[in-house]
Design an enzyme around this catalytic site. Structure first.
Site, short mmCIF file in Angstrom:
data_model
loop_
_atom_site.label_atom_id
_atom_site.label_comp_id
_atom_site.label_asym_id
_atom_site.label_seq_id
_atom_site.Cartn_x
_atom_site.Cartn_y
_atom_site.Cartn_z
N LYS A 1 -6.77 -1.76 10.20
CA LYS A 1 -8.04 -2.22 10.80
C LYS A 1 -7.82 -2.90 12.15
O LYS A 1 -8.59 -2.73 13.08
CB LYS A 1 -8.78 -3.15 9.84
CG LYS A 1 -8.03 -4.42 9.54
CD LYS A 1 -8.27 -5.00 8.19
CE LYS A 1 -7.08 -5.88 7.85
NZ LYS A 1 -6.94 -6.24 6.49
N VAL B 1 0.85 -1.21 0.00
CA VAL B 1 0.00 0.00 0.00
C VAL B 1 0.88 1.25 0.00
O VAL B 1 0.72 2.15 -0.84
CB VAL B 1 -0.95 0.02 1.23
CG1 VAL B 1 -1.77 1.30 1.25
CG2 VAL B 1 -1.85 -1.20 1.23
N LYS C 1 -13.19 -5.63 10.83
CA LYS C 1 -13.86 -4.66 9.95
C LYS C 1 -15.29 -4.38 10.42
O LYS C 1 -15.73 -3.23 10.43
CB LYS C 1 -13.83 -5.18 8.51
CG LYS C 1 -12.41 -5.19 7.93
CD LYS C 1 -12.35 -5.95 6.62
CE LYS C 1 -10.96 -5.93 6.02
NZ LYS C 1 -10.80 -6.90 4.93
N GLU D 1 -3.65 -13.28 3.96
CA GLU D 1 -2.74 -12.55 4.82
C GLU D 1 -1.55 -13.46 5.14
O GLU D 1 -1.64 -14.69 5.01
CB GLU D 1 -3.44 -12.18 6.14
CG GLU D 1 -4.68 -11.32 5.99
CD GLU D 1 -4.40 -9.83 5.97
OE1 GLU D 1 -3.32 -9.40 6.40
OE2 GLU D 1 -5.29 -9.08 5.51
N1 HSE Z 1 -7.04 -10.22 3.89
C1 HSE Z 1 -7.95 -9.20 3.48
C2 HSE Z 1 -8.97 -9.81 2.54
C3 HSE Z 1 -7.22 -8.06 2.81
O1 HSE Z 1 -8.82 -10.97 2.12
O2 HSE Z 1 -9.94 -9.16 2.24
C4 HSE Z 1 -7.91 -6.76 2.91
O3 HSE Z 1 -8.16 -6.37 4.20
#
Ligand code: HSE
Length: 439
Positions: A106, A17, A206, A191
């Site tokens: 987040k 990012v 989230k 991730e």
């Molecule tokens: N691991 C997260 C996903 C990336 O698969 O959406 C974005 O937050």
């Protein structure tokens, strides 16, 4: 007209990012200055290792390992390094020195949000976080601003792209969970710690952020009920398809009239659920995200797009940067989120939902009545029952497969039904228990 002094921007992190934020900031310098009314001067990029390979080249003279000096010199700090520490300490330092902060973090917001927002409020600084949920999809600003005069009642979203990809491949290509996960890993969707995705932690972070904004209430991460996708079987996916459903990992935040008493509470939860194929969320394929919002006056709204990716997340960061920079130029207090409603976050047991339960039962007289009795004993009303007789096996009691769909009941009652079914001699095994949403 550009008649304001240049604003000094510090970037913390140059991963997938951060590198894209730096590239876009440098490439679009003139256009951004015209939009803001001040030049946005990237004064430095704090990294762990100056020599690391990056997805976009950053002029080497901007790179530094000294984040603290950058923070001291900045007007606006962008934190895209991720993780809880040192990100938390750096953000607190920046806010305490009066700088506005933009973060995509987040996990940090869901864990230490209260502390960070309080620090910002004390000094009149701003904390922007559009990039923290669903990357390029605008969902924070709509909840914080566009719907600020409305009453949001429900949010139901697919906010984790990698698990949506996995479930989609199981549904559309008939892959097993393991094979679909291997594909997602190969594509770099998961991730570094895949359990964050597949066990639902990422989605829980989230939805905690979205629920707090929507309901003006603190929603601690440990009050978010969470189940991931690791127990979803190919058989469940196939059965869902045959019955006009698709399985999605849903993140739900809901305003609830607790126990019908008129007293309000909220629920925040993440679990895989059956969604009717005609529901708008069923059409969200691959690694895309979508958030379905129901508000009293606005009705149903859907936000859809790329929920991950370096450049997509950078887009949300730059949107926040333009907002923060404009506030510097124009002055004024900016946004402050309120948790005045202070609603109780209810445990899953008190939430009304529907289950679909698949049972392998003895194919004998009275068995259906025994099973129906178990539902009745727990006050759960059955909506649909589909029965098919299983192929007979020599020397074994004939069995039938029963797929029972319930009406809405509390999760506590539904889960008691499952326990009683498991203990019943009429039942050979329970082969699937899954919630149903979106009806
Ligand atoms: N691991 C997260 C996903 C990336 O698969 O959406 C974005 O937050």
């Amino acid at each position: 007209m550009i008649d304001y002094r240049p604003l000094r921007i510090a970037l913390l992190g140059a991963g997938s990012v951060g590198a894209q934020v730096a590239r876009l900031l440098l490439e679009n310098k003139a256009e951004l200055a015209a939009r803001v009314g001040a030049e946005l001067e990237l004064i430095g990029v704090a990294v762990r290792d100056i020599k690391s390979k990056r997805s976009a080249d950053i002029p080497v003279e901007l790179l530094t390992t000294d984040a603290e000096s950058l923070i001291v010199a900045a007007d606006i700090v962008i934190e895209v390094m991720g993780g809880l520490e040192p990100a938390r300490t750096y953000i607190l330092q920046a806010l305490n020195s009066g700088s506005d902060v933009i973060t995509a973090n987040k996990a940090l917001l869901a864990t230490h949000g209260t502390e960070l927002f309080e620090a910002a409020e004390q000094v009149g600084a701003q904390l922007y976080f559009e990039a923290a949920v669903a990357a390029a999809i605008p969902i924070i600003r709509p909840l914080r601003e566009s719907l600020a005069g409305d009453k949001v009642n429900r949010i139901m979203g697919i906010v984790n792209g990698s698990t949506n990809y996995i479930l989609d491949r199981m549904d559309s290509a008939g892959l097993t969970l393991e094979a679909a996960m291997a594909e997602a890993t190969e594509l770099g969707y998961l991730e570094a710690d895949p359990s964050l995705d597949v066990e639902g932690y990422d989605a829980a972070q989230k939805i905690a952020i979205l629920a707090a904004l929507a309901f003006h209430t603190e929603v601690p991460l440990d009050r978010v009920y969470r189940e991931g996708i690791t127990k979803v079987t190919k058989a469940q996916i196939t059965a869902a398809r045959e019955n006009g459903y698709v399985i999605k990992l849903l993140a739900i935040a809901e305003r609830i009239d607790a126990d019908g008493s008129g007293e309000q509470g909220v629920s925040a939860r993440v679990y895989p659920a059956l969604v009717p194929r005609e529901h708008p969320l069923a059409a969200v394929r691959g690694a895309f995200n979508a958030v379905f919002v129901e508000a009293e006056a606005a009705g149903s709204l859907m936000f859809y797009g790329a929920g991950a990716g370096g450049v997509q997340t950078a887009s949300a960061v730059l949107g926040d940067l333009v907002s923060a920079a404009k506030r510097h130029v124009a002055g004024g207090p900016g946004l402050a989120d309120s948790v005045h409603a202070n609603l109780e976050v209810l445990p899953i047991e008190r939430i009304y939902t529907r289950y679909q339960i698949t049972i392998q039962a003895k194919d004998q007289p009275g068995v259906l009545a025994q099973i129906a009795n178990i539902f009745a004993e727990h006050g759960v009303s059955v909506e649909t029952v589909e029965q098919s007789v299983n192929p007979s096996e020599p020397g074994k009691t004939p069995t039938a497969s029963l797929m029972v769909g319930t009406h809405e009941a509390t999760d506590a009652s539904l889960s008691s039904v499952v326990n009683s079914l498991a203990a019943s001699e009429a039942v050979e095994s329970i082969t699937s228990v899954i919630r149903v949403e979106g009806l």
